[in-house]
Design a protein around this motif. Structure first.
Motif, short mmCIF file in Angstrom:
data_model
loop_
_atom_site.label_atom_id
_atom_site.label_comp_id
_atom_site.label_asym_id
_atom_site.label_seq_id
_atom_site.Cartn_x
_atom_site.Cartn_y
_atom_site.Cartn_z
N UNK A 170 11.18 -6.84 -19.01
CA UNK A 170 12.16 -6.13 -19.30
C UNK A 170 12.47 -5.79 -17.64
N UNK A 171 11.12 -5.82 -17.30
CA UNK A 171 12.00 -5.64 -15.33
C UNK A 171 12.82 -6.56 -14.84
N UNK A 172 12.63 -7.81 -15.30
CA UNK A 172 13.74 -8.67 -14.73
C UNK A 172 14.94 -8.05 -15.56
N UNK A 173 14.82 -7.63 -17.49
CA UNK A 173 15.59 -8.33 -17.81
C UNK A 173 16.99 -7.49 -17.05
N UNK A 174 16.49 -5.34 -16.94
CA UNK A 174 17.21 -4.17 -16.45
C UNK A 174 17.74 -4.41 -14.99
N UNK A 175 18.00 -5.68 -14.62
CA UNK A 175 18.48 -6.56 -13.60
C UNK A 175 19.95 -6.16 -13.77
N UNK A 176 19.96 -7.19 -15.01
CA UNK A 176 20.67 -8.44 -15.98
C UNK A 176 21.66 -7.10 -16.20
N UNK A 177 22.83 -7.32 -15.16
CA UNK A 177 24.24 -6.21 -16.37
C UNK A 177 24.19 -6.32 -18.07
N UNK A 178 24.75 -7.33 -18.14
CA UNK A 178 25.48 -8.24 -19.65
C UNK A 178 23.96 -8.13 -20.48
N UNK A 179 23.07 -8.07 -20.46
CA UNK A 179 21.31 -7.47 -20.98
C UNK A 179 21.88 -6.28 -21.08
N UNK A 180 21.84 -5.83 -19.88
CA UNK A 180 21.78 -4.39 -20.28
C UNK A 180 22.42 -3.61 -20.50
N UNK A 181 24.13 -3.26 -20.39
CA UNK A 181 25.16 -2.94 -21.71
C UNK A 181 25.30 -3.57 -22.95
N UNK A 182 24.12 -4.69 -23.69
CA UNK A 182 24.46 -5.11 -24.95
C UNK A 182 23.30 -3.73 -25.49
N UNK A 183 22.39 -4.34 -24.76
CA UNK A 183 21.20 -2.83 -24.95
C UNK A 183 22.36 -1.48 -25.45
N UNK A 184 22.14 -1.23 -24.45
CA UNK A 184 23.07 0.33 -24.63
C UNK A 184 23.76 0.44 -25.66
N UNK A 185 24.90 -0.38 -25.52
CA UNK A 185 25.62 -0.02 -26.17
C UNK A 185 25.15 -0.27 -28.13
N UNK A 186 24.15 -1.60 -28.04
CA UNK A 186 23.28 -1.14 -29.67
C UNK A 186 23.08 -0.01 -29.34
N UNK A 187 21.71 0.60 -28.50
CA UNK A 187 20.94 1.30 -29.02
C UNK A 187 22.30 3.17 -29.47
N UNK A 188 23.31 2.96 -28.75
CA UNK A 188 24.14 4.26 -28.76
C UNK A 188 24.78 3.87 -30.16
N UNK A 189 25.52 2.68 -30.65
CA UNK A 189 25.91 1.57 -31.85
C UNK A 189 25.05 2.89 -32.96
N UNK A 190 23.54 2.69 -32.84
CA UNK A 190 22.88 3.21 -34.04
C UNK A 190 22.32 4.09 -33.60
N UNK A 191 22.10 5.23 -32.94
CA UNK A 191 22.12 6.69 -32.68
C UNK A 191 23.06 7.02 -33.50
N UNK A 192 24.72 6.88 -32.75
CA UNK A 192 25.96 6.62 -33.56
C UNK A 192 25.91 6.98 -34.82
N UNK A 193 25.47 6.36 -35.33
CA UNK A 193 25.51 6.05 -36.97
C UNK A 193 24.75 7.14 -37.74
N UNK A 194 23.24 7.03 -37.53
CA UNK A 194 22.11 8.43 -37.63
C UNK A 194 21.96 9.48 -37.67
N UNK A 195 23.27 9.57 -36.46
CA UNK A 195 23.67 10.91 -36.25
C UNK A 195 24.43 12.13 -37.19
N UNK A 196 25.53 11.04 -37.87
CA UNK A 196 26.21 11.32 -38.56
C UNK A 196 25.73 12.00 -39.89
N UNK A 197 24.38 12.01 -39.99
CA UNK A 197 23.58 12.48 -40.77
C UNK A 197 22.79 13.71 -40.78
N UNK A 198 23.00 14.75 -39.63
CA UNK A 198 21.73 15.55 -39.39
C UNK A 198 21.28 15.68 -37.44
#
Lengths: 81, 279
Positions: free
Chosen positions: B72-100
């Motif tokens: 994780x330490x190494x991966x956090x330095x990888x912008x493409x990886x970090x963006x993929x994780x951040x956007x996936x995380x946000x996508x899932x959060x967005x779906x859940x937030x529709x329900x309450x």
């Protein structure tokens, strides 16, 4: 609204549910840097089993250092699209 | 075996294997049974509900090979990886937030198995519930104010032109430019303060984020204010209308609004510091 505002109703609807596209100020795509503000310095903080043994602040620091390095190395300003 | 021993053992044995750990996206309550149907998170893996009483953590398996502490330490330095994780995380959060009411987790909150996630819900039930109450029926709006320091003040430029000695004239010009920038910055900071005060009136809570560097954001100007506001649904229209008015009236600075966001900036403080902390 100014021309720099670009509406992405489909994406907004996906993100936060119907109705958001009605907000005139809400029509901007999520920028990575705004998202990272929230994901690295906000959110529920629980101590997981796999934990970076460093404080949240340092996590932000590491990531931003990575971003700056990447920005300098690759492209002029990749964080808006 | 204690949690610590188990954790150490599992981490040790799993380091080189393609074992999975559970990545937590968000916590919510009374999630409808069908809400997560077909919802995929990181690595394309289906997310699953982990429930204790009325609380549900939405989590999905990820390979320890990428999400272990060292990786994780190494991966956090990888912008493409970090963006993929951040956007996936946000996508899932967005779906859940529709329900309450939904509280997103901070990036990369990982547990060895679902049992551990359930334990955390059990021990933190009261505090998580209180935090969900606090954001229920509210959304987060982001507001940023940028100072425009590029335009010289006309009067200052004119006064510099009157001197016939080139060196001195140059220095004076530089000095007046700097002064002009300082004044523009002060004026933008003041404007940002006024914007913040006005918008805070319509918000229940505010949280300041660090100003963003122009290098990262690609935005013109200098970021003087970067604040998240927690706004009741019923106040949303008024909040946006006021932000629009402030933006139209702004001089020497630019105001930008982002959102609505799930309440990322109004999550729990570190639960492990609290009295009902797990392990």
């Amino acid at each position: 609204m100014s021309a720099e505002q670009t509406a992405h109703p489909a994406e907004l609807e996906h993100r936060i549910g119907p109705g958001a596209a009605e907000h005139p100020l809400a029509g901007r795509e999520v920028s990575l840097v705004d998202l990272l503000d929230r994901l690295l310095a906000g959110g529920v903080v629980l101590t997981g089993d796999v934990t970076l043994s460093i404080a949240g602040v340092d996590l932000v620091h590491i990531s931003l250092r990575a971003l700056i390095t990447s920005v300098k190395a690759d492209r002029p300003s990749p964080l808006r699209w | 075996m204690s949690i610590e021993e188990r954790r150490a053992e599992s981490l040790q044995t799993a380091q080189c294997a393609d074992a999975s750990v559970w990545y937590c996206y968000a916590v919510t309550r009374n999630l409808p049974a069908a809400a997560l149907d077909g919802l995929r998170g990181l690595q394309g893996a289906l997310v699953e509900p982990v429930t204790f009483a009325d609380l549900t953590v939405v989590a999905g398996p990820v390979p320890l090979g990428q999400f272990g502490e060292t990786a994780l330490r190494a991966k956090l330095e990888d912008l493409a990886w970090l963006e993929e994780v951040a956007r996936r995380h946000d996508d899932v959060v967005g779906e859940i937030a529709r329900h309450g009411a939904t509280l997103p987790f901070r990036l990369a909150t990982l547990y060895l198995d679902q049992h551990r996630v359930r334990t955390v819900l059990e021990t933190g039930h009261a505090r998580i519930s209180a935090a969900l109450d606090r954001v229920d029926g509210r959304v987060e709006w982001g507001v940023k104010v940028y100072a425009d320091l590029s335009k010289p003040v006309p009067a200052a430029v004119a006064s510099a032109a009157g001197d016939d000695r080139p060196g001195r004239s140059y220095l004076r010009k530089r000095l007046t430019e700097q002064r002009s920038k300082d004044e523009a910055w002060q004026s933008a900071v003041q404007a940002a303060d006024e914007v913040d005060t006005a918008l805070s009136e319509l918000a229940e809570e505010r949280r300041a984020h660090r100003p963003q560097s122009a290098e990262l954001s690609g935005e013109a100007g200098v970021n003087a204010l970067n604040v998240a506001y927690l706004v009741p649904d019923g106040q949303g229209d008024r909040f946006l209308a006021l932000a629009g008015e402030l933006r139209a009236a702004a001089r020497g600075c630019r105001i930008e609004v982002t959102g609505p966001w799930a309440p990322y900036s109004f999550g729990l403080p570190d639960l492990s510091a609290g009295p009902d902390a797990p392990g």
